[in-house]
Design an enzyme around this catalytic site. Structure first.
Site, PDB file in Angstrom:
ATOM      1  N   ASP A  17       0.853  -1.183   0.000  1.00 25.71           N
ATOM      2  CA  ASP A  17       0.000   0.000   0.000  1.00 25.71           C
ATOM      3  C   ASP A  17       0.893   1.239   0.000  1.00 25.71           C
ATOM      4  O   ASP A  17       1.025   1.955   0.988  1.00 25.71           O
ATOM      5  CB  ASP A  17      -0.894  -0.020   1.242  1.00 25.71           C
ATOM      6  CG  ASP A  17      -2.027   0.990   1.158  1.00 25.71           C
ATOM      7  OD1 ASP A  17      -2.243   1.546   0.071  1.00 25.71           O
ATOM      8  OD2 ASP A  17      -2.694   1.211   2.186  1.00 25.71           O
ATOM      9  N   GLU A  96      -6.430   4.910  -8.962  1.00 20.58           N
ATOM     10  CA  GLU A  96      -7.724   5.416  -8.506  1.00 20.58           C
ATOM     11  C   GLU A  96      -8.285   6.530  -9.394  1.00 20.58           C
ATOM     12  O   GLU A  96      -7.572   7.417  -9.843  1.00 20.58           O
ATOM     13  CB  GLU A  96      -7.602   5.928  -7.066  1.00 20.58           C
ATOM     14  CG  GLU A  96      -8.928   6.211  -6.412  1.00 20.58           C
ATOM     15  CD  GLU A  96      -8.898   5.955  -4.913  1.00 20.58           C
ATOM     16  OE1 GLU A  96      -9.881   6.314  -4.250  1.00 20.58           O
ATOM     17  OE2 GLU A  96      -7.910   5.383  -4.411  1.00 20.58           O
ATOM     18  N   LYS A 132      -9.509   1.820  -9.331  1.00 14.40           N
ATOM     19  CA  LYS A 132     -10.077   2.002  -7.991  1.00 14.40           C
ATOM     20  C   LYS A 132     -11.196   3.039  -8.022  1.00 14.40           C
ATOM     21  O   LYS A 132     -11.021   4.140  -8.545  1.00 14.40           O
ATOM     22  CB  LYS A 132      -9.001   2.451  -6.999  1.00 14.40           C
ATOM     23  CG  LYS A 132      -8.108   1.341  -6.507  1.00 14.40           C
ATOM     24  CD  LYS A 132      -7.091   1.844  -5.493  1.00 14.40           C
ATOM     25  CE  LYS A 132      -7.673   1.999  -4.122  1.00 14.40           C
ATOM     26  NZ  LYS A 132      -6.635   2.359  -3.114  1.00 14.40           N
ATOM     27  N   THR A 156     -13.114   0.671  -3.438  1.00 13.51           N
ATOM     28  CA  THR A 156     -12.442   1.087  -2.215  1.00 13.51           C
ATOM     29  C   THR A 156     -13.384   1.888  -1.311  1.00 13.51           C
ATOM     30  O   THR A 156     -14.548   2.084  -1.634  1.00 13.51           O
ATOM     31  CB  THR A 156     -11.184   1.905  -2.573  1.00 13.51           C
ATOM     32  OG1 THR A 156     -10.426   2.167  -1.401  1.00 13.51           O
ATOM     33  CG2 THR A 156     -11.559   3.220  -3.247  1.00 13.51           C
ATOM     34  N   PHE A 178     -12.165  -1.512   4.515  1.00 13.61           N
ATOM     35  CA  PHE A 178     -11.225  -0.860   5.418  1.00 13.61           C
ATOM     36  C   PHE A 178     -11.380  -1.395   6.844  1.00 13.61           C
ATOM     37  O   PHE A 178     -12.487  -1.607   7.311  1.00 13.61           O
ATOM     38  CB  PHE A 178     -11.432   0.647   5.396  1.00 13.61           C
ATOM     39  CG  PHE A 178     -10.844   1.322   4.188  1.00 13.61           C
ATOM     40  CD1 PHE A 178     -10.627   0.634   3.008  1.00 13.61           C
ATOM     41  CD2 PHE A 178     -10.502   2.664   4.222  1.00 13.61           C
ATOM     42  CE1 PHE A 178     -10.083   1.255   1.892  1.00 13.61           C
ATOM     43  CE2 PHE A 178      -9.950   3.297   3.114  1.00 13.61           C
ATOM     44  CZ  PHE A 178      -9.744   2.588   1.944  1.00 13.61           C
TER      45      PHE A 178
END
Length: 317
Positions: A17, A96, A132, A156, A178
Protein backbone atom coordinates in the site's frame (compact mmCIF):
# COMPACT_ATOMS: atom_id res chain seq x y z
CA UNK A 1 11.39 -19.52 12.20
CA UNK A 2 10.30 -17.51 9.17
CA UNK A 3 9.19 -13.93 9.72
CA UNK A 4 5.50 -13.23 10.14
CA UNK A 5 5.57 -11.56 6.73
CA UNK A 6 6.91 -14.74 5.11
CA UNK A 7 4.34 -16.84 6.97
CA UNK A 8 1.55 -14.47 5.91
CA UNK A 9 2.58 -14.66 2.25
CA UNK A 10 1.93 -18.42 2.34
CA UNK A 11 -1.69 -17.84 3.43
CA UNK A 12 -2.61 -14.54 1.80
CA UNK A 13 -1.56 -12.45 -1.18
CA UNK A 14 0.34 -9.47 0.26
CA UNK A 15 -0.14 -6.15 -1.53
CA UNK A 16 2.03 -3.08 -0.94
CA UNK A 17 0.00 0.00 0.00
CA UNK A 18 2.48 2.59 -1.25
CA UNK A 19 3.76 4.41 -4.31
CA UNK A 20 7.38 4.23 -3.13
CA UNK A 21 9.27 2.04 -5.60
CA UNK A 22 12.13 1.34 -3.19
CA UNK A 23 9.73 0.15 -0.48
CA UNK A 24 8.03 -2.13 -3.01
CA UNK A 25 11.37 -3.59 -4.09
CA UNK A 26 12.26 -4.22 -0.44
CA UNK A 27 9.13 -6.20 0.44
CA UNK A 28 8.54 -7.91 -2.91
CA UNK A 29 4.73 -7.99 -2.83
CA UNK A 30 2.73 -9.61 -5.62
CA UNK A 31 0.53 -6.55 -6.22
CA UNK A 32 0.53 -2.87 -5.27
CA UNK A 33 -2.18 -0.30 -4.69
CA UNK A 34 -2.13 3.48 -4.80
CA UNK A 35 -4.57 6.29 -4.02
CA UNK A 36 -4.47 10.10 -4.38
CA UNK A 37 -2.82 10.48 -0.96
CA UNK A 38 -0.06 8.03 -1.85
CA UNK A 39 0.41 9.58 -5.31
CA UNK A 40 0.78 13.00 -3.69
CA UNK A 41 3.42 11.62 -1.32
CA UNK A 42 5.21 9.73 -4.11
CA UNK A 43 5.28 12.83 -6.31
CA UNK A 44 7.79 14.37 -3.90
CA UNK A 45 10.31 11.54 -4.34
CA UNK A 46 13.43 12.23 -6.39
CA UNK A 47 12.88 9.07 -8.42
CA UNK A 48 9.74 10.54 -9.99
CA UNK A 49 11.00 13.98 -11.04
CA UNK A 50 11.59 12.93 -14.65
CA UNK A 51 8.07 11.57 -14.74
CA UNK A 52 6.84 14.90 -13.39
CA UNK A 53 8.42 16.70 -16.37
CA UNK A 54 6.84 14.21 -18.78
CA UNK A 55 3.46 14.83 -17.15
CA UNK A 56 3.78 18.60 -17.54
CA UNK A 57 4.72 18.21 -21.20
CA UNK A 58 1.76 15.90 -21.78
CA UNK A 59 -0.63 18.32 -20.06
CA UNK A 60 0.60 21.19 -22.23
CA UNK A 61 0.18 19.09 -25.37
CA UNK A 62 -3.46 18.48 -24.42
CA UNK A 63 -4.28 22.08 -23.51
CA UNK A 64 -2.20 25.24 -23.32
CA UNK A 65 -4.63 26.72 -20.82
CA UNK A 66 -3.45 25.74 -17.34
CA UNK A 67 -6.96 25.11 -16.01
CA UNK A 68 -7.55 22.46 -18.68
CA UNK A 69 -4.03 21.09 -18.98
CA UNK A 70 -3.33 20.36 -15.29
CA UNK A 71 -5.89 17.51 -14.96
CA UNK A 72 -4.36 15.82 -18.01
CA UNK A 73 -0.89 16.16 -16.46
CA UNK A 74 -2.11 14.69 -13.16
CA UNK A 75 -3.61 11.69 -14.95
CA UNK A 76 -0.33 11.15 -16.80
CA UNK A 77 1.61 11.32 -13.55
CA UNK A 78 -0.76 8.94 -11.74
CA UNK A 79 -0.58 6.40 -14.55
CA UNK A 80 3.19 6.90 -14.89
CA UNK A 81 3.72 6.00 -11.25
CA UNK A 82 1.49 2.96 -11.74
CA UNK A 83 3.50 1.96 -14.81
CA UNK A 84 6.75 2.25 -12.86
CA UNK A 85 5.31 0.04 -10.12
CA UNK A 86 4.35 -2.51 -12.77
CA UNK A 87 8.05 -2.88 -13.52
CA UNK A 88 8.63 -4.04 -9.93
CA UNK A 89 5.61 -6.19 -9.04
CA UNK A 90 4.56 -9.25 -11.08
CA UNK A 91 0.86 -8.75 -10.44
CA UNK A 92 -1.75 -6.01 -10.38
CA UNK A 93 -1.50 -2.28 -9.71
CA UNK A 94 -4.54 -0.30 -8.56
CA UNK A 95 -4.99 3.21 -9.94
CA UNK A 96 -7.72 5.42 -8.51
CA UNK A 97 -10.34 7.50 -10.28
CA UNK A 98 -10.66 11.12 -9.12
CA UNK A 99 -12.70 10.99 -5.89
CA UNK A 100 -14.68 14.04 -7.01
CA UNK A 101 -16.44 11.76 -9.52
CA UNK A 102 -17.69 9.39 -6.80
CA UNK A 103 -21.35 10.29 -7.36
CA UNK A 104 -21.28 10.40 -11.16
CA UNK A 105 -21.53 7.00 -12.85
CA UNK A 106 -20.95 8.17 -16.42
CA UNK A 107 -18.01 10.42 -15.53
CA UNK A 108 -16.40 7.57 -13.57
CA UNK A 109 -16.74 5.22 -16.54
CA UNK A 110 -15.23 7.85 -18.86
CA UNK A 111 -12.29 8.54 -16.52
CA UNK A 112 -11.59 4.81 -16.09
CA UNK A 113 -11.41 4.36 -19.86
CA UNK A 114 -9.05 7.36 -20.10
CA UNK A 115 -6.72 5.89 -17.48
CA UNK A 116 -6.60 2.54 -19.26
CA UNK A 117 -5.81 4.33 -22.56
CA UNK A 118 -2.99 6.22 -20.84
CA UNK A 119 -1.48 2.94 -19.64
CA UNK A 120 -1.46 1.82 -23.27
CA UNK A 121 0.11 5.10 -24.43
CA UNK A 122 2.85 4.86 -21.80
CA UNK A 123 3.70 1.26 -22.61
CA UNK A 124 2.20 -0.13 -19.41
CA UNK A 125 0.12 -3.28 -19.21
CA UNK A 126 -3.60 -2.41 -19.01
CA UNK A 127 -4.40 -6.04 -18.23
CA UNK A 128 -2.52 -5.66 -14.93
CA UNK A 129 -4.45 -2.58 -13.83
CA UNK A 130 -7.32 -2.38 -11.37
CA UNK A 131 -9.34 0.82 -11.54
CA UNK A 132 -10.08 2.00 -7.99
CA UNK A 133 -13.51 3.50 -7.42
CA UNK A 134 -15.24 4.60 -4.22
CA UNK A 135 -17.98 2.20 -3.08
CA UNK A 136 -20.90 4.57 -3.59
CA UNK A 137 -23.99 3.27 -5.41
CA UNK A 138 -22.88 5.29 -8.45
CA UNK A 139 -19.36 3.90 -8.23
CA UNK A 140 -20.60 0.31 -7.99
CA UNK A 141 -22.85 0.80 -11.02
CA UNK A 142 -19.90 2.25 -12.97
CA UNK A 143 -17.80 -0.77 -12.03
CA UNK A 144 -20.56 -3.09 -13.23
CA UNK A 145 -20.33 -1.52 -16.70
CA UNK A 146 -16.53 -1.48 -16.74
CA UNK A 147 -16.25 -5.14 -15.68
CA UNK A 148 -18.40 -6.13 -18.66
CA UNK A 149 -15.95 -4.24 -20.88
CA UNK A 150 -13.04 -6.19 -19.43
CA UNK A 151 -11.78 -3.36 -17.21
CA UNK A 152 -11.29 -4.85 -13.77
CA UNK A 153 -12.13 -2.74 -10.75
CA UNK A 154 -11.11 -2.35 -7.10
CA UNK A 155 -13.98 -0.88 -5.05
CA UNK A 156 -12.44 1.09 -2.22
CA UNK A 157 -13.68 3.06 0.82
CA UNK A 158 -15.84 0.07 1.71
CA UNK A 159 -17.04 0.12 5.31
CA UNK A 160 -20.12 -2.05 5.62
CA UNK A 161 -21.83 -5.26 4.59
CA UNK A 162 -24.32 -3.61 2.21
CA UNK A 163 -21.51 -2.15 0.12
CA UNK A 164 -19.91 -5.60 -0.08
CA UNK A 165 -23.20 -7.24 -1.09
CA UNK A 166 -23.79 -4.69 -3.87
CA UNK A 167 -20.23 -5.12 -5.17
CA UNK A 168 -20.58 -8.89 -5.32
CA UNK A 169 -23.88 -8.65 -7.19
CA UNK A 170 -22.29 -6.20 -9.65
CA UNK A 171 -19.54 -8.69 -10.45
CA UNK A 172 -16.74 -6.45 -9.17
CA UNK A 173 -13.29 -8.04 -9.41
CA UNK A 174 -12.01 -6.91 -6.00
CA UNK A 175 -13.13 -4.95 -2.94
CA UNK A 176 -11.02 -3.13 -0.36
CA UNK A 177 -12.91 -3.21 2.96
CA UNK A 178 -11.23 -0.86 5.42
CA UNK A 179 -10.24 -2.10 8.85
CA UNK A 180 -8.42 0.65 10.74
CA UNK A 181 -10.84 3.44 9.86
CA UNK A 182 -13.75 1.37 11.17
CA UNK A 183 -11.81 0.85 14.41
CA UNK A 184 -11.07 4.59 14.62
CA UNK A 185 -14.78 5.41 14.48
CA UNK A 186 -15.82 2.88 17.11
CA UNK A 187 -13.02 3.83 19.50
CA UNK A 188 -14.16 7.44 19.35
CA UNK A 189 -17.87 6.62 19.51
CA UNK A 190 -17.65 4.02 22.26
CA UNK A 191 -14.73 5.50 24.18
CA UNK A 192 -12.99 2.14 24.58
CA UNK A 193 -10.15 0.00 23.27
CA UNK A 194 -10.59 -3.27 21.38
CA UNK A 195 -8.47 -6.39 21.27
CA UNK A 196 -7.43 -7.52 17.77
CA UNK A 197 -9.91 -10.40 17.75
CA UNK A 198 -12.90 -8.15 18.62
CA UNK A 199 -11.75 -5.22 16.46
CA UNK A 200 -14.90 -4.02 14.59
CA UNK A 201 -12.92 -3.69 11.35
CA UNK A 202 -11.60 -7.25 11.63
CA UNK A 203 -15.10 -8.53 12.40
CA UNK A 204 -16.50 -6.69 9.36
CA UNK A 205 -13.93 -8.05 6.90
CA UNK A 206 -14.25 -11.58 8.30
CA UNK A 207 -18.03 -11.46 7.86
CA UNK A 208 -17.73 -10.27 4.26
CA UNK A 209 -15.10 -12.90 3.42
CA UNK A 210 -17.18 -15.73 4.86
CA UNK A 211 -20.34 -14.52 3.07
CA UNK A 212 -18.56 -14.44 -0.28
CA UNK A 213 -17.13 -17.93 0.18
CA UNK A 214 -20.41 -19.37 1.47
CA UNK A 215 -22.37 -18.25 -1.60
CA UNK A 216 -19.68 -18.67 -4.23
CA UNK A 217 -19.00 -15.04 -5.14
CA UNK A 218 -15.77 -14.66 -7.07
CA UNK A 219 -15.09 -11.10 -5.90
CA UNK A 220 -11.69 -10.91 -4.20
CA UNK A 221 -11.60 -9.57 -0.62
CA UNK A 222 -8.57 -7.37 0.11
CA UNK A 223 -8.46 -6.02 3.67
CA UNK A 224 -7.01 -2.51 3.83
CA UNK A 225 -6.25 0.46 6.10
CA UNK A 226 -4.59 -1.25 9.03
CA UNK A 227 -3.64 0.32 12.34
CA UNK A 228 -1.62 -2.58 13.81
CA UNK A 229 -0.09 -5.92 12.94
CA UNK A 230 -2.69 -7.51 15.24
CA UNK A 231 -5.43 -6.55 12.80
CA UNK A 232 -3.42 -8.10 9.98
CA UNK A 233 -2.67 -11.38 11.75
CA UNK A 234 -6.36 -11.75 12.70
CA UNK A 235 -7.17 -11.73 8.98
CA UNK A 236 -4.49 -14.23 7.92
CA UNK A 237 -6.03 -16.35 5.18
CA UNK A 238 -8.00 -13.49 3.60
CA UNK A 239 -7.67 -13.40 -0.20
CA UNK A 240 -5.42 -10.31 -0.08
CA UNK A 241 -4.22 -7.75 2.44
CA UNK A 242 -2.81 -4.37 1.38
CA UNK A 243 -0.26 -3.16 3.93
CA UNK A 244 1.80 0.00 4.32
CA UNK A 245 5.61 0.00 4.66
CA UNK A 246 5.70 0.58 8.45
CA UNK A 247 3.55 -2.46 9.21
CA UNK A 248 5.39 -4.53 6.59
CA UNK A 249 8.57 -3.65 8.51
CA UNK A 250 7.06 -4.86 11.78
CA UNK A 251 5.84 -8.12 10.24
CA UNK A 252 9.24 -8.71 8.64
CA UNK A 253 10.94 -8.13 11.99
CA UNK A 254 8.79 -10.58 13.96
CA UNK A 255 9.33 -14.34 14.04
CA UNK A 256 6.26 -15.16 16.15
CA UNK A 257 4.16 -18.03 14.86
CA UNK A 258 1.23 -16.96 12.69
CA UNK A 259 -2.06 -18.88 12.74
CA UNK A 260 -4.45 -18.87 9.78
CA UNK A 261 -7.84 -17.39 10.73
CA UNK A 262 -9.90 -17.45 7.54
CA UNK A 263 -10.52 -20.50 5.35
CA UNK A 264 -12.22 -20.25 1.98
CA UNK A 265 -13.16 -23.93 1.87
CA UNK A 266 -14.88 -23.86 5.28
CA UNK A 267 -16.53 -20.46 5.74
CA UNK A 268 -18.34 -19.59 8.94
CA UNK A 269 -21.41 -17.68 7.76
CA UNK A 270 -24.78 -17.04 9.40
CA UNK A 271 -26.03 -14.45 6.86
CA UNK A 272 -28.74 -15.34 4.36
CA UNK A 273 -28.06 -14.46 0.74
CA UNK A 274 -29.84 -11.27 -0.31
CA UNK A 275 -29.74 -8.94 -3.30
CA UNK A 276 -29.91 -5.20 -2.71
CA UNK A 277 -31.68 -2.75 -4.99
CA UNK A 278 -30.77 0.94 -4.87
CA UNK A 279 -33.38 1.82 -2.24
CA UNK A 280 -32.27 -1.00 0.06
CA UNK A 281 -28.62 -0.07 -0.40
CA UNK A 282 -29.22 3.58 0.40
CA UNK A 283 -31.29 2.70 3.46
CA UNK A 284 -28.57 0.34 4.72
CA UNK A 285 -26.03 3.13 4.36
CA UNK A 286 -28.34 5.66 6.01
CA UNK A 287 -28.86 3.24 8.89
CA UNK A 288 -25.11 2.85 9.45
CA UNK A 289 -23.66 6.07 10.86
CA UNK A 290 -20.10 4.73 10.83
CA UNK A 291 -20.18 3.72 7.14
CA UNK A 292 -21.89 6.94 6.08
CA UNK A 293 -19.44 9.16 7.95
CA UNK A 294 -16.28 7.26 6.98
CA UNK A 295 -17.25 6.99 3.30
CA UNK A 296 -17.94 10.73 3.11
CA UNK A 297 -14.75 11.54 5.01
CA UNK A 298 -12.66 9.27 2.79
CA UNK A 299 -14.02 10.82 -0.40
CA UNK A 300 -13.40 14.33 0.95
CA UNK A 301 -9.83 13.52 1.99
CA UNK A 302 -8.93 11.88 -1.33
CA UNK A 303 -10.49 14.83 -3.18
CA UNK A 304 -8.41 17.28 -1.14
CA UNK A 305 -5.22 15.38 -1.90
CA UNK A 306 -6.14 15.35 -5.59
CA UNK A 307 -6.56 19.13 -5.39
CA UNK A 308 -3.18 19.45 -3.67
CA UNK A 309 -1.58 17.40 -6.44
CA UNK A 310 -3.18 19.65 -9.03
CA UNK A 311 -1.82 22.75 -7.28
CA UNK A 312 1.65 21.17 -7.23
CA UNK A 313 1.43 20.45 -10.95
CA UNK A 314 -0.06 23.89 -11.68
CA UNK A 315 2.96 25.60 -10.12
CA UNK A 316 5.18 23.83 -12.64
CA UNK A 317 2.85 24.09 -15.63
Amino acid sequence: MDSQLDQLKRMTKVVADTGDIEAIRRYQPVDATTNPSLILKAAGLDSYQTLFKEAIAYGRSCAQDKAYGVPFACDWLTVGIGREIQQVVPGLVSTEVDARLSFDTEATIHKARQLIDLYKQQGGDPDRVLIKIASTWEGIKAAEVLEKEGIRCNLTLLFNFAQAQACAEAGVYLISPFVGRILDWYKKAEGREYSASEDPGVVSVSRIYNYYKQYGYQTVVMGASFRSTGEITELAGCDCLTIGPDLLDQLAGSSESLEQRLFGDSPVCSDEKTILNEAAFRWAMNDDAMATEKLAEGIRNFARDQEKLELLVADLF
